[in-house]
Design a protein around this motif. Structure first.
Motif, PDB file in Angstrom:
ATOM      1  N   VAL A   1       4.398   5.562   9.247  1.00 19.09           N
ATOM      2  CA  VAL A   1       3.114   5.007   8.832  1.00 19.09           C
ATOM      3  C   VAL A   1       3.070   4.943   7.310  1.00 19.09           C
ATOM      4  O   VAL A   1       3.454   5.906   6.639  1.00 19.09           O
ATOM      5  CB  VAL A   1       1.945   5.889   9.333  1.00 19.09           C
ATOM      6  N   GLU A   2       2.616   3.812   6.796  1.00 15.09           N
ATOM      7  CA  GLU A   2       2.330   3.676   5.375  1.00 15.09           C
ATOM      8  C   GLU A   2       0.898   3.187   5.232  1.00 15.09           C
ATOM      9  O   GLU A   2       0.452   2.320   5.982  1.00 15.09           O
ATOM     10  CB  GLU A   2       3.275   2.678   4.692  1.00 15.09           C
ATOM     11  N   VAL A   3       0.185   3.772   4.277  1.00 12.46           N
ATOM     12  CA  VAL A   3      -1.159   3.353   3.909  1.00 12.46           C
ATOM     13  C   VAL A   3      -1.026   2.815   2.485  1.00 12.46           C
ATOM     14  O   VAL A   3      -0.547   3.529   1.606  1.00 12.46           O
ATOM     15  CB  VAL A   3      -2.160   4.527   3.948  1.00 12.46           C
ATOM     16  N   THR A   4      -1.425   1.569   2.263  1.00 15.11           N
ATOM     17  CA  THR A   4      -1.224   0.986   0.937  1.00 15.11           C
ATOM     18  C   THR A   4      -2.022   1.744  -0.112  1.00 15.11           C
ATOM     19  O   THR A   4      -3.106   2.264   0.148  1.00 15.11           O
ATOM     20  CB  THR A   4      -1.616  -0.504   0.894  1.00 15.11           C
ATOM     21  N   SER A   5      -1.423   1.786  -1.299  1.00 14.48           N
ATOM     22  CA  SER A   5      -2.072   2.369  -2.465  1.00 14.48           C
ATOM     23  C   SER A   5      -2.510   1.231  -3.369  1.00 14.48           C
ATOM     24  O   SER A   5      -1.989   0.121  -3.274  1.00 14.48           O
ATOM     25  CB  SER A   5      -1.087   3.272  -3.214  1.00 14.48           C
ATOM     26  N   TYR A   6      -3.427   1.516  -4.224  1.00 12.68           N
ATOM     27  CA  TYR A   6      -3.898   0.488  -5.146  1.00 12.68           C
ATOM     28  C   TYR A   6      -3.022   0.507  -6.401  1.00 12.68           C
ATOM     29  O   TYR A   6      -3.458   0.917  -7.470  1.00 12.68           O
ATOM     30  CB  TYR A   6      -5.368   0.718  -5.482  1.00 12.68           C
ATOM     31  N   ASP A   7      -1.758   0.092  -6.244  1.00 12.52           N
ATOM     32  CA  ASP A   7      -0.853   0.027  -7.388  1.00 12.52           C
ATOM     33  C   ASP A   7      -0.033  -1.255  -7.333  1.00 12.52           C
ATOM     34  O   ASP A   7      -0.020  -1.949  -6.315  1.00 12.52           O
ATOM     35  CB  ASP A   7       0.035   1.271  -7.488  1.00 12.52           C
ATOM     36  N   SER A   8       0.661  -1.556  -8.417  1.00 14.57           N
ATOM     37  CA  SER A   8       1.377  -2.824  -8.528  1.00 14.57           C
ATOM     38  C   SER A   8       2.614  -2.902  -7.645  1.00 14.57           C
ATOM     39  O   SER A   8       3.089  -3.997  -7.348  1.00 14.57           O
ATOM     40  CB  SER A   8       1.769  -3.076  -9.988  1.00 14.57           C
ATOM     41  N   ASP A   9       3.161  -1.779  -7.190  1.00  7.98           N
ATOM     42  CA  ASP A   9       4.372  -1.790  -6.370  1.00  7.98           C
ATOM     43  C   ASP A   9       4.110  -1.840  -4.872  1.00  7.98           C
ATOM     44  O   ASP A   9       5.042  -1.948  -4.091  1.00  7.98           O
ATOM     45  CB  ASP A   9       5.213  -0.543  -6.658  1.00  7.98           C
ATOM     46  N   THR A  10       2.863  -1.762  -4.445  1.00  5.75           N
ATOM     47  CA  THR A  10       2.592  -1.647  -3.010  1.00  5.75           C
ATOM     48  C   THR A  10       3.088  -2.863  -2.233  1.00  5.75           C
ATOM     49  O   THR A  10       3.577  -2.726  -1.119  1.00  5.75           O
ATOM     50  CB  THR A  10       1.110  -1.341  -2.737  1.00  5.75           C
ATOM     51  N   ASP A  11       2.986  -4.065  -2.801  1.00  8.88           N
ATOM     52  CA  ASP A  11       3.445  -5.256  -2.085  1.00  8.88           C
ATOM     53  C   ASP A  11       4.944  -5.177  -1.822  1.00  8.88           C
ATOM     54  O   ASP A  11       5.392  -5.282  -0.689  1.00  8.88           O
ATOM     55  CB  ASP A  11       3.104  -6.534  -2.859  1.00  8.88           C
ATOM     56  N   ARG A  12       5.713  -4.982  -2.864  1.00 12.60           N
ATOM     57  CA  ARG A  12       7.165  -4.911  -2.726  1.00 12.60           C
ATOM     58  C   ARG A  12       7.566  -3.745  -1.827  1.00 12.60           C
ATOM     59  O   ARG A  12       8.340  -3.896  -0.905  1.00 12.60           O
ATOM     60  CB  ARG A  12       7.820  -4.756  -4.107  1.00 12.60           C
ATOM     61  N   ARG A  13       7.001  -2.586  -2.085  1.00 12.21           N
ATOM     62  CA  ARG A  13       7.411  -1.365  -1.399  1.00 12.21           C
ATOM     63  C   ARG A  13       6.974  -1.339   0.070  1.00 12.21           C
ATOM     64  O   ARG A  13       7.809  -1.214   0.963  1.00 12.21           O
ATOM     65  CB  ARG A  13       6.831  -0.162  -2.164  1.00 12.21           C
ATOM     66  N   ASP A  14       5.671  -1.449   0.332  1.00 11.60           N
ATOM     67  CA  ASP A  14       5.144  -1.243   1.687  1.00 11.60           C
ATOM     68  C   ASP A  14       5.261  -2.468   2.591  1.00 11.60           C
ATOM     69  O   ASP A  14       5.363  -2.334   3.806  1.00 11.60           O
ATOM     70  CB  ASP A  14       3.677  -0.817   1.624  1.00 11.60           C
ATOM     71  N   ARG A  15       5.212  -3.675   2.016  1.00 12.72           N
ATOM     72  CA  ARG A  15       5.223  -4.890   2.837  1.00 12.72           C
ATOM     73  C   ARG A  15       6.596  -5.529   2.982  1.00 12.72           C
ATOM     74  O   ARG A  15       6.793  -6.355   3.862  1.00 12.72           O
ATOM     75  CB  ARG A  15       4.240  -5.902   2.266  1.00 12.72           C
ATOM     76  N   HIS A  16       7.544  -5.163   2.108  1.00  8.67           N
ATOM     77  CA  HIS A  16       8.861  -5.805   2.154  1.00  8.67           C
ATOM     78  C   HIS A  16      10.008  -4.804   2.298  1.00  8.67           C
ATOM     79  O   HIS A  16      10.741  -4.847   3.287  1.00  8.67           O
ATOM     80  CB  HIS A  16       9.063  -6.683   0.909  1.00  8.67           C
ATOM     81  N   GLU A  17      10.173  -3.914   1.327  1.00 10.90           N
ATOM     82  CA  GLU A  17      11.317  -3.002   1.354  1.00 10.90           C
ATOM     83  C   GLU A  17      11.240  -1.975   2.472  1.00 10.90           C
ATOM     84  O   GLU A  17      12.235  -1.718   3.153  1.00 10.90           O
ATOM     85  CB  GLU A  17      11.456  -2.289   0.005  1.00 10.90           C
ATOM     86  N   LYS A  18      10.081  -1.381   2.671  1.00  9.33           N
ATOM     87  CA  LYS A  18       9.962  -0.339   3.702  1.00  9.33           C
ATOM     88  C   LYS A  18      10.190  -0.888   5.114  1.00  9.33           C
ATOM     89  O   LYS A  18      10.950  -0.294   5.875  1.00  9.33           O
ATOM     90  CB  LYS A  18       8.604   0.362   3.618  1.00  9.33           C
ATOM     91  N   PRO A  19       9.563  -2.030   5.509  1.00  9.99           N
ATOM     92  CA  PRO A  19       9.853  -2.514   6.857  1.00  9.99           C
ATOM     93  C   PRO A  19      11.329  -2.848   7.053  1.00  9.99           C
ATOM     94  O   PRO A  19      11.887  -2.592   8.124  1.00  9.99           O
ATOM     95  CB  PRO A  19       8.979  -3.751   7.024  1.00  9.99           C
ATOM     96  N   ALA A  20      11.975  -3.376   6.028  1.00 13.05           N
ATOM     97  CA  ALA A  20      13.406  -3.677   6.139  1.00 13.05           C
ATOM     98  C   ALA A  20      14.204  -2.395   6.356  1.00 13.05           C
ATOM     99  O   ALA A  20      15.066  -2.323   7.243  1.00 13.05           O
ATOM    100  CB  ALA A  20      13.888  -4.414   4.894  1.00 13.05           C
ATOM    101  N   ALA A  21      13.909  -1.365   5.566  1.00 15.30           N
ATOM    102  CA  ALA A  21      14.635  -0.099   5.671  1.00 15.30           C
ATOM    103  C   ALA A  21      14.355   0.614   6.989  1.00 15.30           C
ATOM    104  O   ALA A  21      15.270   1.113   7.649  1.00 15.30           O
ATOM    105  CB  ALA A  21      14.266   0.809   4.495  1.00 15.30           C
ATOM    106  N   TYR A  22      13.093   0.656   7.405  1.00 17.13           N
ATOM    107  CA  TYR A  22      12.746   1.350   8.644  1.00 17.13           C
ATOM    108  C   TYR A  22      13.335   0.632   9.865  1.00 17.13           C
ATOM    109  O   TYR A  22      13.795   1.263  10.811  1.00 17.13           O
ATOM    110  CB  TYR A  22      11.228   1.474   8.791  1.00 17.13           C
ATOM    111  N   GLY A  23      13.309  -0.694   9.850  1.00 24.61           N
ATOM    112  CA  GLY A  23      13.907  -1.448  10.956  1.00 24.61           C
ATOM    113  C   GLY A  23      15.398  -1.233  11.038  1.00 24.61           C
ATOM    114  O   GLY A  23      15.965  -1.051  12.109  1.00 24.61           O
ATOM    115  N   GLN A  24      16.070  -1.240   9.886  1.00 26.05           N
ATOM    116  CA  GLN A  24      17.513  -1.030   9.852  1.00 26.05           C
ATOM    117  C   GLN A  24      17.865   0.372  10.340  1.00 26.05           C
ATOM    118  O   GLN A  24      18.903   0.579  10.945  1.00 26.05           O
ATOM    119  CB  GLN A  24      18.025  -1.260   8.437  1.00 26.05           C
ATOM    120  N   ALA A  25      16.976   1.336  10.104  1.00 21.16           N
ATOM    121  CA  ALA A  25      17.201   2.706  10.570  1.00 21.16           C
ATOM    122  C   ALA A  25      16.917   2.845  12.070  1.00 21.16           C
ATOM    123  O   ALA A  25      17.180   3.892  12.652  1.00 21.16           O
ATOM    124  CB  ALA A  25      16.328   3.678   9.783  1.00 21.16           C
ATOM    125  N   GLY A  26      16.364   1.788  12.688  1.00 21.28           N
ATOM    126  CA  GLY A  26      16.105   1.816  14.129  1.00 21.28           C
ATOM    127  C   GLY A  26      14.839   2.537  14.527  1.00 21.28           C
ATOM    128  O   GLY A  26      14.663   2.896  15.694  1.00 21.28           O
TER     129      GLY A  26
END
Length: 194
Positions: free
Chosen positions: A110-135
């Motif tokens: 679970v990720e809850v977005t933070s009000y910071d400039s990296d949340t889009d890249r981190r929570d919406r793009h990089e994290k789903p890619a990494a978590y999916g790849q980890a199965g």
């Protein structure tokens, strides 16, 4: 055809773990996609959302634990390090695990977005890619910017990410598929956004 340049890692995983172990408690460091990232310290609404979700999960599935602050080894060959806001597992799954546990057996992150400039890249793009790849079977993104909750399921281990996404607005009932198999009324989440 667009060719993506392969990203060069900023450092080795071992170097990252050394840095992360010395970081003050006021920051959370992660290493995703070969890049070190700093997660903003959570606010009261963020923590309240995680506590709310924990109650919902435990009420429906008392055989599960919702961990906060547990690091996971993610991405291909476990070369990334992520600290999701919450990790849902069978009871006592991480007993004896270190700071960076293998994600096998994890049912949902679970990720809850933070009000910071990296949340889009981190929570919406990089994290789903990494978590999916980890199965990891389910990635739940509670997005306070768009007032939505997105359930990512059917992980794609080869390319990363998830094959199935369902997004609902705060206030709707969300079905979290197996292996969790619960429904969550998200009306209260409207109270926890700016």
């Amino acid at each position: 055809m667009t060719v993506m340049a392969e990203r060069t890692s900023q450092m080795s995983v071992e170097e990252f773990e050394t840095i992360a172990s010395a970081a003050p408690e006021t920051v959370t460091l992660e290493f995703v996609n070969g890049r070190i990232g700093v997660k903003k310290v959570t606010d009261g609404d963020h923590n309240t959302i995680v506590a709310w979700l924990a109650r919902r999960c435990m009420r429906t599935r008392s055989d599960l634990d919702l961990y906060q602050g547990q690091g996971l080894r993610v991405e291909a060959y476990r070369e990334g390090r992520a600290k999701p806001d919450a990790v849902l597992t069978p009871e006592a799954h991480f007993a004896g695990a270190g700071e960076w546990a293998d994600p096998d057996g994890t049912l949902m992150v679970v990720e809850v977005t933070s009000y910071d400039s990296d949340t889009d890249r981190r929570d919406r793009h990089e994290k789903p890619a990494a978590y999916g790849q980890a199965g990891i079977p389910v990635y739940l993104l509670i997005d306070r910017d768009s007032c939505t909750i997105t359930v990512h399921s059917a992980p794609d281990r080869k390319v990363g990410g998830y094959r199935t996404l369902h997004t609902a607005k705060f206030g709707e009932t969300v079905s979290v598929p197996d292996p969790i198999g619960i429904e969550i009324d998200t009306e209260i989440l409207k109270s926890y956004v700016r």
